[in-house]
Design a protein around this motif. Sequence first.
Motif, PDB file in Angstrom:
ATOM      1  N   ALA A 163       0.765  -1.260   0.080  1.00 41.67           N
ATOM      2  CA  ALA A 163      -0.006  -0.060  -0.124  1.00 41.67           C
ATOM      3  C   ALA A 163       0.926   1.140  -0.099  1.00 41.67           C
ATOM      4  CB  ALA A 163      -0.856  -0.126   1.150  1.00 41.67           C
ATOM      5  N   ALA A 164       1.958   1.184   0.594  1.00 43.45           N
ATOM      6  CA  ALA A 164       2.765   2.246   0.539  1.00 43.45           C
ATOM      7  C   ALA A 164       3.389   2.527  -0.714  1.00 43.45           C
ATOM      8  CB  ALA A 164       3.798   1.979   1.721  1.00 43.45           C
ATOM      9  N   ARG A 165       3.629   1.568  -1.495  1.00 42.76           N
ATOM     10  CA  ARG A 165       4.164   1.604  -2.842  1.00 42.76           C
ATOM     11  C   ARG A 165       2.804   1.918  -3.857  1.00 42.76           C
ATOM     12  NH1 ARG A 165       5.063   2.719  -7.218  1.00 42.76           N
ATOM     13  NH2 ARG A 165       6.360   1.686  -8.785  1.00 42.76           N
ATOM     14  N   TYR A 166       1.738   1.450  -3.713  1.00 43.58           N
ATOM     15  CA  TYR A 166       0.707   1.824  -4.536  1.00 43.58           C
ATOM     16  C   TYR A 166      -0.428   2.395  -3.688  1.00 43.58           C
ATOM     17  CZ  TYR A 166       3.408  -1.478  -7.414  1.00 43.58           C
ATOM     18  OH  TYR A 166       4.567  -2.170  -8.027  1.00 43.58           O
ATOM     19  N   PRO A 167      -0.363   3.548  -3.449  1.00 46.66           N
ATOM     20  CA  PRO A 167      -1.360   4.150  -2.443  1.00 46.66           C
ATOM     21  C   PRO A 167      -2.615   4.492  -3.236  1.00 46.66           C
ATOM     22  CG  PRO A 167       0.325   5.876  -3.264  1.00 46.66           C
ATOM     23  CD  PRO A 167       0.527   4.633  -3.714  1.00 46.66           C
ATOM     24  N   MET A 168      -3.498   3.596  -3.871  1.00 47.14           N
ATOM     25  CA  MET A 168      -4.703   3.685  -4.667  1.00 47.14           C
ATOM     26  C   MET A 168      -5.675   3.071  -4.440  1.00 47.14           C
ATOM     27  SD  MET A 168      -3.066   2.577  -8.404  1.00 47.14           S
ATOM     28  CE  MET A 168      -1.488   3.456  -8.104  1.00 47.14           C
ATOM     29  N   SER A 169      -6.906   2.975  -4.610  1.00 46.75           N
ATOM     30  CA  SER A 169      -8.057   2.126  -4.347  1.00 46.75           C
ATOM     31  C   SER A 169      -7.600   0.956  -5.158  1.00 46.75           C
ATOM     32  CB  SER A 169      -9.529   2.745  -4.789  1.00 46.75           C
ATOM     33  OG  SER A 169      -9.749   3.929  -3.887  1.00 46.75           O
ATOM     34  N   GLY A 170      -8.530  -0.145  -4.485  1.00 49.52           N
ATOM     35  CA  GLY A 170      -8.267  -1.567  -5.066  1.00 49.52           C
ATOM     36  C   GLY A 170      -7.622  -2.557  -4.339  1.00 49.52           C
ATOM     37  N   GLY A 171      -6.487  -2.279  -3.359  1.00 53.39           N
ATOM     38  CA  GLY A 171      -5.772  -3.165  -2.531  1.00 53.39           C
ATOM     39  C   GLY A 171      -5.167  -4.138  -3.589  1.00 53.39           C
ATOM     40  N   THR A 172      -5.125  -5.436  -3.078  1.00 54.41           N
ATOM     41  CA  THR A 172      -4.317  -6.254  -3.598  1.00 54.41           C
ATOM     42  C   THR A 172      -4.595  -6.533  -5.230  1.00 54.41           C
ATOM     43  OG1 THR A 172      -4.020  -7.485  -1.446  1.00 54.41           O
ATOM     44  CG2 THR A 172      -3.541  -8.727  -3.374  1.00 54.41           C
ATOM     45  N   TYR A 173      -5.905  -6.210  -5.577  1.00 55.80           N
ATOM     46  CA  TYR A 173      -6.085  -6.268  -6.895  1.00 55.80           C
ATOM     47  C   TYR A 173      -4.943  -5.410  -7.835  1.00 55.80           C
ATOM     48  CZ  TYR A 173      -8.312  -5.182 -11.556  1.00 55.80           C
ATOM     49  OH  TYR A 173      -8.521  -4.832 -12.815  1.00 55.80           O
ATOM     50  N   VAL A 174      -4.809  -4.342  -7.337  1.00 56.80           N
ATOM     51  CA  VAL A 174      -3.656  -3.353  -8.028  1.00 56.80           C
ATOM     52  C   VAL A 174      -2.534  -3.913  -7.775  1.00 56.80           C
ATOM     53  CG1 VAL A 174      -2.935  -0.826  -7.771  1.00 56.80           C
ATOM     54  CG2 VAL A 174      -5.259  -1.131  -7.772  1.00 56.80           C
ATOM     55  N   LEU A 217      -8.640   1.784   0.759  1.00 59.36           N
ATOM     56  CA  LEU A 217      -8.947   3.280   0.808  1.00 59.36           C
ATOM     57  C   LEU A 217      -7.610   4.144   0.597  1.00 59.36           C
ATOM     58  CD1 LEU A 217     -10.816   3.158   4.138  1.00 59.36           C
ATOM     59  CD2 LEU A 217     -11.973   3.670   1.958  1.00 59.36           C
ATOM     60  N   GLY A 218      -6.686   3.555  -0.243  1.00 55.59           N
ATOM     61  CA  GLY A 218      -5.597   4.260  -0.487  1.00 55.59           C
ATOM     62  C   GLY A 218      -5.457   5.434  -1.094  1.00 55.59           C
ATOM     63  N   GLU A 219      -6.471   5.702  -1.881  1.00 49.36           N
ATOM     64  CA  GLU A 219      -6.466   7.085  -2.594  1.00 49.36           C
ATOM     65  C   GLU A 219      -7.313   8.157  -1.612  1.00 49.36           C
ATOM     66  OE1 GLU A 219      -8.133   7.443  -6.630  1.00 49.36           O
ATOM     67  OE2 GLU A 219      -7.790   5.281  -6.982  1.00 49.36           O
ATOM     68  N   GLU A 220      -7.764   7.718  -0.498  1.00 45.97           N
ATOM     69  CA  GLU A 220      -8.552   8.460   0.372  1.00 45.97           C
ATOM     70  C   GLU A 220      -7.856   8.972   1.721  1.00 45.97           C
ATOM     71  OE1 GLU A 220     -13.125   7.268  -0.412  1.00 45.97           O
ATOM     72  OE2 GLU A 220     -11.437   5.686  -1.029  1.00 45.97           O
ATOM     73  N   VAL A 221      -6.655   8.293   1.731  1.00 47.39           N
ATOM     74  CA  VAL A 221      -5.830   8.885   2.908  1.00 47.39           C
ATOM     75  C   VAL A 221      -4.904   9.857   2.765  1.00 47.39           C
ATOM     76  CG1 VAL A 221      -6.538   6.621   4.229  1.00 47.39           C
ATOM     77  CG2 VAL A 221      -4.355   6.883   2.910  1.00 47.39           C
ATOM     78  N   ARG A 222      -4.443  10.591   3.780  1.00 47.08           N
ATOM     79  CA  ARG A 222      -3.391  11.946   3.664  1.00 47.08           C
ATOM     80  C   ARG A 222      -1.999  10.967   3.882  1.00 47.08           C
ATOM     81  NH1 ARG A 222      -7.360  14.388   6.688  1.00 47.08           N
ATOM     82  NH2 ARG A 222      -6.187  13.777   8.731  1.00 47.08           N
ATOM     83  N   ASP A 223      -1.142  11.280   3.180  1.00 46.99           N
ATOM     84  CA  ASP A 223       0.370  10.793   3.476  1.00 46.99           C
ATOM     85  C   ASP A 223       0.170   9.083   3.298  1.00 46.99           C
ATOM     86  OD1 ASP A 223       2.927  10.419   3.942  1.00 46.99           O
ATOM     87  OD2 ASP A 223       2.891  11.187   5.950  1.00 46.99           O
ATOM     88  N   PRO A 224      -0.263   8.487   2.350  1.00 45.23           N
ATOM     89  CA  PRO A 224      -0.367   7.205   2.155  1.00 45.23           C
ATOM     90  C   PRO A 224       0.722   6.380   2.785  1.00 45.23           C
ATOM     91  CG  PRO A 224      -0.364   7.920   0.072  1.00 45.23           C
ATOM     92  CD  PRO A 224      -0.576   9.129   1.052  1.00 45.23           C
ATOM     93  N   ARG A 225       1.919   6.776   2.355  1.00 42.42           N
ATOM     94  CA  ARG A 225       3.199   5.958   2.732  1.00 42.42           C
ATOM     95  C   ARG A 225       3.352   5.741   4.309  1.00 42.42           C
ATOM     96  NH1 ARG A 225       7.444   3.260   0.421  1.00 42.42           N
ATOM     97  NH2 ARG A 225       9.111   3.045   1.420  1.00 42.42           N
ATOM     98  N   ARG A 226       2.828   6.747   5.110  1.00 40.86           N
ATOM     99  CA  ARG A 226       3.109   6.599   6.494  1.00 40.86           C
ATOM    100  C   ARG A 226       1.859   6.149   7.017  1.00 40.86           C
ATOM    101  NH1 ARG A 226       1.681  10.574  10.314  1.00 40.86           N
ATOM    102  NH2 ARG A 226       3.171  10.369  12.408  1.00 40.86           N
ATOM    103  N   THR A 227       0.714   6.565   6.810  1.00 41.88           N
ATOM    104  CA  THR A 227      -0.502   6.462   7.301  1.00 41.88           C
ATOM    105  C   THR A 227      -1.023   4.844   7.139  1.00 41.88           C
ATOM    106  OG1 THR A 227      -1.305   8.656   6.829  1.00 41.88           O
ATOM    107  CG2 THR A 227      -3.015   7.248   7.272  1.00 41.88           C
ATOM    108  N   ILE A 228      -0.920   4.350   5.884  1.00 45.71           N
ATOM    109  CA  ILE A 228      -1.632   3.115   5.785  1.00 45.71           C
ATOM    110  C   ILE A 228      -0.739   1.977   6.616  1.00 45.71           C
ATOM    111  CG2 ILE A 228      -1.947   1.356   3.980  1.00 45.71           C
ATOM    112  CD1 ILE A 228      -2.570   3.289   2.064  1.00 45.71           C
TER     113      ILE A 228
END
Length: 416
Positions: A66-77, A205-216
């Motif tokens: 998720a830190a590398r691919y901070p976008m909606s879809g999870g493991t599908y992406v 929710l990767g596209e909807e969190v702030r600072d995804p590399r740290r937050t997720i």
Amino acid sequence: MNEAVPMERRLGTSDAVVIGLGAMIGAGVFVVFAPAAAVAGTGLLVGLAIAAFIAFCNATSSAQLAARYPMSGGTYVYGREQLGPWWGFAAGWSFVIGKTASCAAMALTFATYVAPTAWRVPVAVLVVAAMVAVNYRGVTRTAHMARVIVAVSATALCVALLVAVVGPGAVRELPDLTFGSWYGILQSAGLLFFAFAGYARIATLGEEVRDPRRTIPRAILIALTVAVILYALVAVVLLVTMGPDRLANSARPLADAVGATGWNWAVPVVVIGAAAASAGALLALIAGVSRTAMAMARERDLPVALSAVHPRFEVPHHAELVVGAVVIVLVSTTDLRGVIGFSSFGVLLYYLVANVSAYSQRGVDRMYPKWLQAVGAAGCVVLVVTLPWIAVVSGVGVVLAGCGYRWIRLKKFNDT
């Protein structure tokens, strides 16, 4: 590839943690301990430890990806980007079918606690419609409601644990510690894994969190740690107060444990907590499934209409409406325990792809040692094959049907 409409980043770490806990608490506390006790007895404690460790391995994979691919879809992406389109499709389809079954389980759990038998299906349908409506209005409202629901359910759970231990009629003796066969223990681990899948909602929710590399990564690990501690406390209290046989046959274990103490005033508190937890899990699950469906639709692995994002509320509204409709059909045709094994099947396959994808990452993308992903992948396979055979057979059939759909679509596309 269909052009994607970006989504606003509104959620912080605490929002993501609460959404993940909202998905886990309802499933773990109020659903899975009875079927786990039925197959493993007190061995469910060992099964819980196994499920928790595999969930931890999976969590590190999800966090790294998720830190590398901070976008909606999870493991599908993640599967698409790291391993190829078919891997991504297998993960996305497994997630959608497994978590749609989880939605039905949560709706039926809610109805079981709040309604008489004759009204359980209509009530389940109503709660699905209500949670779809909340998600439809936007992810910020989803996070706000999740906070309220987690607070109510956690408070009720603390009351239940306290009463079950100190109430005047509480049983205070250890149950028989005969664990039974390893097959039963592993099967209980597979069923209990159903309770740990909530943190996946954070990654979707990767596209909807702030600072995804740290937050997720932080949100996933915090939510999982809290859930493991809570589940261990509940498992021990239920086994001590009820014993494995009575637990295995209980439809409402915590309510029964509280009622046996003689403090009947606490039973409604447990009922309210169970209803809130189930609704919270359903709320988060619908959000996660719809966003994975949106991501798959963007790649034309599902109908393109499901990729639409509402111009005002900024949510995948078509996907949410379709997911809601499918869940309503399921709650009208299935029972609660029957969908747990099927859901575990789909979710374990999903995390198998996540572990393999994370294992393939290199360089600056790597945050955790490879052995964690290797153990996670192997654990997913072991738990899948030890699930009830009906869940395995039906799961394989639905996964093959989805792959067949994609093959036909690709063939048709290549022929035109």
